[in-house]
Design an enzyme around this catalytic site. Sequence first.
Site, short mmCIF file in Angstrom:
data_model
loop_
_atom_site.label_atom_id
_atom_site.label_comp_id
_atom_site.label_asym_id
_atom_site.label_seq_id
_atom_site.Cartn_x
_atom_site.Cartn_y
_atom_site.Cartn_z
N GLU A 39 8.98 1.31 11.16
CA GLU A 39 10.10 2.24 10.92
C GLU A 39 9.50 3.63 10.98
O GLU A 39 8.77 4.03 10.07
CB GLU A 39 10.71 1.99 9.53
CG GLU A 39 11.32 0.62 9.35
CD GLU A 39 12.60 0.41 10.12
OE1 GLU A 39 13.20 1.41 10.58
OE2 GLU A 39 13.02 -0.73 10.28
N GLU A 62 9.61 16.24 15.11
CA GLU A 62 10.09 15.98 13.75
C GLU A 62 9.42 16.98 12.79
O GLU A 62 8.20 17.00 12.66
CB GLU A 62 9.74 14.55 13.34
CG GLU A 62 10.34 14.18 11.99
CD GLU A 62 9.96 12.77 11.55
OE1 GLU A 62 8.81 12.36 11.77
OE2 GLU A 62 10.83 12.10 10.98
N CYS A 107 13.82 10.30 7.18
CA CYS A 107 13.54 9.91 8.57
C CYS A 107 14.73 10.17 9.47
O CYS A 107 14.58 10.58 10.62
CB CYS A 107 13.15 8.45 8.62
SG CYS A 107 14.33 7.38 7.78
N LYS A 116 0.88 -1.18 0.00
CA LYS A 116 0.00 0.00 0.00
C LYS A 116 0.91 1.22 0.00
O LYS A 116 1.40 1.67 1.03
CB LYS A 116 -0.88 -0.03 1.25
CG LYS A 116 -2.12 0.81 1.20
CD LYS A 116 -1.88 2.24 0.91
CE LYS A 116 -2.11 3.27 1.91
NZ LYS A 116 -1.72 4.59 1.33
N GLY A 175 6.57 5.06 8.28
CA GLY A 175 5.79 6.29 8.24
C GLY A 175 5.86 7.02 9.56
O GLY A 175 6.80 6.85 10.34
N SER A 176 4.84 7.81 9.81
CA SER A 176 4.86 8.70 10.99
C SER A 176 4.58 7.92 12.28
O SER A 176 3.87 6.90 12.26
CB SER A 176 3.83 9.80 10.80
OG SER A 176 2.55 9.22 10.67
P1 NAD Z 1 2.30 8.67 7.17
O1 NAD Z 1 2.33 7.95 8.47
O2 NAD Z 1 1.37 9.80 7.04
O3 NAD Z 1 1.93 7.66 5.98
C1 NAD Z 1 2.68 6.49 5.74
C2 NAD Z 1 1.79 5.45 5.08
O4 NAD Z 1 0.77 5.06 6.00
C3 NAD Z 1 1.06 5.98 3.82
O5 NAD Z 1 1.02 4.96 2.87
C4 NAD Z 1 -0.33 6.27 4.36
O6 NAD Z 1 -1.34 6.22 3.37
C5 NAD Z 1 -0.50 5.14 5.37
N1 NAD Z 1 -1.52 5.39 6.40
C6 NAD Z 1 -1.97 6.58 6.85
N2 NAD Z 1 -2.94 6.38 7.78
C7 NAD Z 1 -3.08 5.03 7.92
C8 NAD Z 1 -3.90 4.21 8.74
N3 NAD Z 1 -4.79 4.72 9.59
N4 NAD Z 1 -3.76 2.87 8.64
C9 NAD Z 1 -2.85 2.33 7.80
N5 NAD Z 1 -2.06 3.06 6.98
C10 NAD Z 1 -2.17 4.40 7.05
O7 NAD Z 1 3.81 9.08 6.88
P2 NAD Z 1 4.37 9.91 5.64
O8 NAD Z 1 3.96 11.33 5.82
O9 NAD Z 1 4.03 9.22 4.39
O10 NAD Z 1 5.95 9.76 5.86
C11 NAD Z 1 6.68 10.56 6.71
C12 NAD Z 1 7.03 9.84 7.99
O11 NAD Z 1 7.67 8.61 7.68
C13 NAD Z 1 8.01 10.61 8.85
O12 NAD Z 1 7.63 10.55 10.20
C14 NAD Z 1 9.33 9.86 8.62
O13 NAD Z 1 10.26 10.00 9.67
C15 NAD Z 1 8.84 8.47 8.49
N6 NAD Z 1 9.83 7.64 7.79
C16 NAD Z 1 10.56 6.73 8.50
C17 NAD Z 1 11.55 5.96 7.89
C18 NAD Z 1 12.38 4.95 8.67
O14 NAD Z 1 13.08 4.15 8.04
N7 NAD Z 1 12.35 4.96 9.99
C19 NAD Z 1 11.79 6.13 6.52
C20 NAD Z 1 11.04 7.06 5.82
C21 NAD Z 1 10.05 7.80 6.46
#
Ligand code: NAD
Length: 492
Positions: free
Chosen positions: A264, A395, A298, A189, A242-243
Site C-alpha cells: 500500500e 507526493e 496516502c 514492525k 509506506g513510501s
Molecule cells: P516509509 O516507507 O518511510 O516507512 C514505512 C515503514 O517502512 C516504517 O515502518 C519504516 O521503518 C519501514 N522501512 C523503512 N525502510 C525499510 C526497509 N529498507 N526495509 C523494510 N522496512 C523499511 O513511509 P512513511 O514515511 O512511514 O509513510 C509515508 C508513506 O506511506 C507515504 O508515501 C504514504 O502515501 C504511504 N502510505 C500509504 C497508505 C496506503 O494505504 N496506500 C497509507 C498510509 C501511508
Amino acid sequence: MTDMAGSLALPREMRHFIEGREVESADGRRGELLSPVDEAVFATYAFGGEEDVDKAVSSARAQFDHGEWSRLSGYDRGLLLNKLADLIERDADLIAEMDAACIGRPAMEPRILDLPNAIQTIRTSAGWADKLEGRTIPTPGYLGRPTISYTVHEAVGVVAAITPWNTPFMITCWKVGPLLAAGCTVVIKPSEETPMSALHLARLVKEAGFPDGVVNVVTGSGSVIGNALVRNPGVDKVTFTGSPGVGKHIQQEAAEDFKRVSLELGGKSPQIVYADADLAEAVAGCAMGIFFNQGQICAAGSRILVHEDIAEIFAQQFAAVAESIVVGDPAQEGVQMGPVAKKAQFDRVNDYIRKGIDAGATLMAGGVSEYTQGWFVKPTVFANANNDMVIAQEEIFGPVATIIPFKDEDEAIQIANGTVYGLGATVWTSDVKRAHRLAKRVKAGAVGVNCWAPIDARLPWGGVKQSGIGRECGLAGVMAYTEEKVITVVTD
Ligand code: NAD
C-alpha cells in the site's frame, strides 16, 4: 506523560513484545520519541536488531506450525477477535492519545475516525474468520473414473507487517484483523515515530486470550529490522504500507525467496470539480481531502482539478478555508491542525512549497514556514498550476493543495491519470451521468462521488499503478492472507 497529550497516562518506556512478553533489545539499545510540538523527548523504546527479529519470527513460526493457534477453528479465532475489538473499544481514548502524541495530531481526530474504523475492522474480520469457504469445481475425471475437485483457503503463514506513522493504529488493524481471521501469525514492525499503539495492541491481544506468539511486535529502524524481517526465511508474506521507494526495495528483497507481498504505497490523488458541482460542498470536501491529518494521508487529494469556468472563484474560496485553519499545539483549545510528524517532513514540505513558487504557480494561501520550535507548516494553496510541475507530480505528504484548471472531460481525465500513482480520486458534479463516466475513466483504487473516497472495513482499499499491489479490508483483505489449494478426489 500526561501534560502533552491530555489526561491519559502514556507509557514512557517501551519494549518489544515477543512470545507474549515485553522484552528489551538483545543489545539494550533504545530509541527516542520526540514531540512534534516542542521537540522534547517524551518516551523511549527498544531499538531492535536482527537477533530480536529472529526471536519474534521464531515465536510466530512456532505458533503457526504447531502451536495452539494452528489448531483453532475459524469460529474460535472469530471469538478471540471479537474480544480484542471489545478491549480496543475500552481503551480507545488512550490509543487515540498515543497516536496523536506521536505525530502531533489533535487526539479528537483519531478518536472519531481511526479508532472506530479500527474496531470495525477487527469485528468485521471476526465475522469472516469462519466463512472462508472454497469452491466445488466439476472435473472431467481421472482415466475414465469420476472425480470431484474442491478448494480450501489456507492461511499463508507467518506475516511481517510493516507500517507507517501517519494513521498507525488503524493501518495496523487493517493488517492484523484480516490476517488473524485467516489463521496467520504476525510480526509487526511499526514506524520509528509510532511504536506505542502497536505495542498496546499486542498487550490487548494477550489480554483477549490469544496464544502467546500469535502477535509479536519489534520496534526500531526500517533499514535494520524492517530489512531483516523481509529477508527472514521464516516469513511467508510481507504486508507493507509506506513510501513507494521502500515498497520497491521490499518487493525486490522479497523476490529472493518468492515471499508473498502486498504493498500500500503513495498517491497524488486528483479531486475533479465540475462547474455544475455544489461549490460550497466541493470546497469543503476538497479541503478535508487535502488538509485532514496535516495532509499526511496516502489518499490526500493533493491535486484539485477545477473546470475553468469556476477555477478562479474556487481558488479564492479554497484559499480562504486554508487561511482560516488554526495551526498550533493540538492540546490548545480551538487548534484545528497540529505540526507535521517529523523534522524531515517539515523540511520536505517546505522544499516542495519553494519548488511550487519557483515553477510559477500562484501562491493563494500559506507559503514557506519558518522553523522555530515544533514542526508547524501553514496550509498552503497553489492555483493556476499545470500537471507538469513537480508539486503536481510528486507526493508531498503535507498540507499543500495544487489547483489545476481544465477545459473539458477529456482534459480532466488526461490530467487526473497523468501521474505514476492511482490510489484515490474524487468527482464533484451534479450530473449523474458525468459522475459515473468520470468515476469509470479515472485510474484509481477508490473513487468518491461528491464525497472523499470513503474508508470502511467492508470496502477494499488499495491502489493501481505505483500506488501499490493488492487490497486491504473487505473480503479481499482477508483472502490476501490465504492460498487457495485445490484437492481432487477419485470418487468411484
Ligand atoms: P516509509 O516507507 O518511510 O516507512 C514505512 C515503514 O517502512 C516504517 O515502518 C519504516 O521503518 C519501514 N522501512 C523503512 N525502510 C525499510 C526497509 N529498507 N526495509 C523494510 N522496512 C523499511 O513511509 P512513511 O514515511 O512511514 O509513510 C509515508 C508513506 O506511506 C507515504 O508515501 C504514504 O502515501 C504511504 N502510505 C500509504 C497508505 C496506503 O494505504 N496506500 C497509507 C498510509 C501511508
